[in-house]
Motif scaffolding. Sequence first.
Motif, short mmCIF file in Angstrom:
data_model
loop_
_atom_site.label_atom_id
_atom_site.label_comp_id
_atom_site.label_asym_id
_atom_site.label_seq_id
_atom_site.Cartn_x
_atom_site.Cartn_y
_atom_site.Cartn_z
N TRP A 183 -120.55 63.41 -60.82
CA TRP A 183 -120.55 64.87 -60.98
C TRP A 183 -119.33 65.31 -61.77
O TRP A 183 -119.41 66.18 -62.65
CB TRP A 183 -120.58 65.52 -59.60
N THR A 184 -118.18 64.72 -61.52
CA THR A 184 -116.94 65.08 -62.20
C THR A 184 -117.03 64.80 -63.70
O THR A 184 -116.60 65.62 -64.53
CB THR A 184 -115.76 64.30 -61.61
N LEU A 185 -117.59 63.66 -64.07
CA LEU A 185 -117.61 63.24 -65.46
C LEU A 185 -118.64 63.97 -66.31
O LEU A 185 -118.70 63.75 -67.52
CB LEU A 185 -117.86 61.73 -65.54
N GLU A 186 -119.43 64.82 -65.71
CA GLU A 186 -120.42 65.56 -66.48
C GLU A 186 -119.79 66.58 -67.43
O GLU A 186 -120.41 66.98 -68.40
CB GLU A 186 -121.39 66.29 -65.53
N SER A 187 -118.56 67.00 -67.16
CA SER A 187 -117.93 68.05 -67.96
C SER A 187 -116.44 67.80 -68.08
O SER A 187 -115.75 67.63 -67.07
CB SER A 187 -118.17 69.42 -67.32
N PRO A 188 -115.88 67.79 -69.32
CA PRO A 188 -114.43 67.64 -69.50
C PRO A 188 -113.62 68.72 -68.79
O PRO A 188 -112.58 68.46 -68.21
CB PRO A 188 -114.26 67.70 -71.02
N GLU A 189 -114.12 69.98 -68.84
CA GLU A 189 -113.40 71.06 -68.18
C GLU A 189 -113.39 70.86 -66.67
O GLU A 189 -112.38 71.10 -66.00
CB GLU A 189 -114.07 72.40 -68.53
N ARG A 190 -114.51 70.41 -66.13
CA ARG A 190 -114.59 70.13 -64.70
C ARG A 190 -113.64 69.00 -64.34
O ARG A 190 -112.96 69.04 -63.31
CB ARG A 190 -116.02 69.78 -64.32
N ALA A 191 -113.58 67.97 -65.20
CA ALA A 191 -112.71 66.82 -64.94
C ALA A 191 -111.25 67.24 -64.88
O ALA A 191 -110.47 66.73 -64.07
CB ALA A 191 -112.92 65.76 -66.02
N LYS A 192 -110.85 68.18 -65.74
CA LYS A 192 -109.47 68.67 -65.73
C LYS A 192 -109.15 69.36 -64.41
O LYS A 192 -108.10 69.16 -63.81
CB LYS A 192 -109.25 69.62 -66.91
N LEU A 193 -110.08 70.20 -63.94
CA LEU A 193 -109.88 70.93 -62.69
C LEU A 193 -109.83 69.97 -61.51
O LEU A 193 -108.98 70.10 -60.61
CB LEU A 193 -111.01 71.94 -62.52
N VAL A 194 -110.73 68.99 -61.50
CA VAL A 194 -110.75 68.00 -60.43
C VAL A 194 -109.45 67.19 -60.43
O VAL A 194 -108.88 66.90 -59.37
CB VAL A 194 -111.97 67.07 -60.58
N ALA A 195 -108.97 66.84 -61.61
CA ALA A 195 -107.73 66.05 -61.69
C ALA A 195 -106.56 66.80 -61.08
O ALA A 195 -105.73 66.22 -60.38
CB ALA A 195 -107.43 65.71 -63.16
#
Length: 363
Positions: A35-47
């Motif tokens: 789920w995290t890797l589906e979107s670069p913006e989401r990945a930044k927030l998760v990180a």
Amino acid sequence: MQPRDLYTKVEDFLSDESFQRWVRFKENHTHWEEWTLESPERAKLVAEARVWVLSMKIEETELSAQEIQRSLQDTWDAIQTQQVQKPIWRMGWFRVAAAVLLVGTAAMTYFLVQKNPTQVVITYKDLVEKDTEGLIEQTNNSNKPQLITLADASSVLLQPKSKLSYPKEFSGNERKVYLSGEGFFEISKNPNKPFYVYANEVVTKVYGTSFRVIAYPSQPNVEVVVRTGKVKVMPNEEIQTDTKEGIMLLPNQAARFVRNNLSFEKILDITQDKPLIASTNTIEQLSFEFRDIPVHQIFTTIEQAYLVKIEYPKEKLKDCYMTTSLSDEPLPEKLKIICESLGSDTRYEMNGNQVTIISSGCN
């Protein structure tokens, strides 16, 4: 709690018990990772949220969900204003931990996530947009592998739901292509012009060999599996890992890049790795070592491996036998070797997945 697809702030993740348990205990790893890797913006927030969870290391608490949420909101408000509004000694233990975390990690979090987001994920789109050569993109929307022949006579079997970008001609002193998904590569030999496959966070360098790269954006790992020859697998220069020098792989070895912790794993024997064995393609299972074999059987093997159709003069070649090794050659070179072995008046023509052999018979 709102659905995670609607999360827009770090505190949304921090108040999600499932997220905390994933970060701290690896629970539901695949579920969260994909789920995290589906979107670069989401990945930044998760990180950013991960940095907070890992830094706090908060033990189980009896505080209510409302108290935790209120504490989280207070802390996030402090981040926004760059100050803690209440005296630290008047906060509960949870707020003390959060306030200390604010002072100790706010600057680090900003640097890691905002200043260097590619340390989290590098996408196929990012890589292609940086290339200035002018690329051809091939997308396989079918349900079977597609054969791509490159300008240097290298061949690629591109799997369904995969993309490959490559130049019409390879200029300069290197050859570069970009992959999203999965492809089996057979690279024509040229020691003076190394070949590079860029697949998200991983770069594979090769001079002439056959190997498979699996780099689907939704999967937690990137894998490189060597069939023949030798390759060097390296992290993209923007990824910070402890394997900057790269990993050398020999036949039947593989490298696995784990996106979750940016680490590499070297697999010395792929036959001992069940996921890799299960994903083996037909072309990797077939032998291209032929000893006194009828030519028509060699053509059948090639058809099975590359999903091509070979037309040839059956009567003229029915008594032709051959002993040769074609294991470390791309498809065009395989066909060339066969034709040269049959005789000087034998040649081939190739149009997409259709191969035609023109011959008056074997010598």
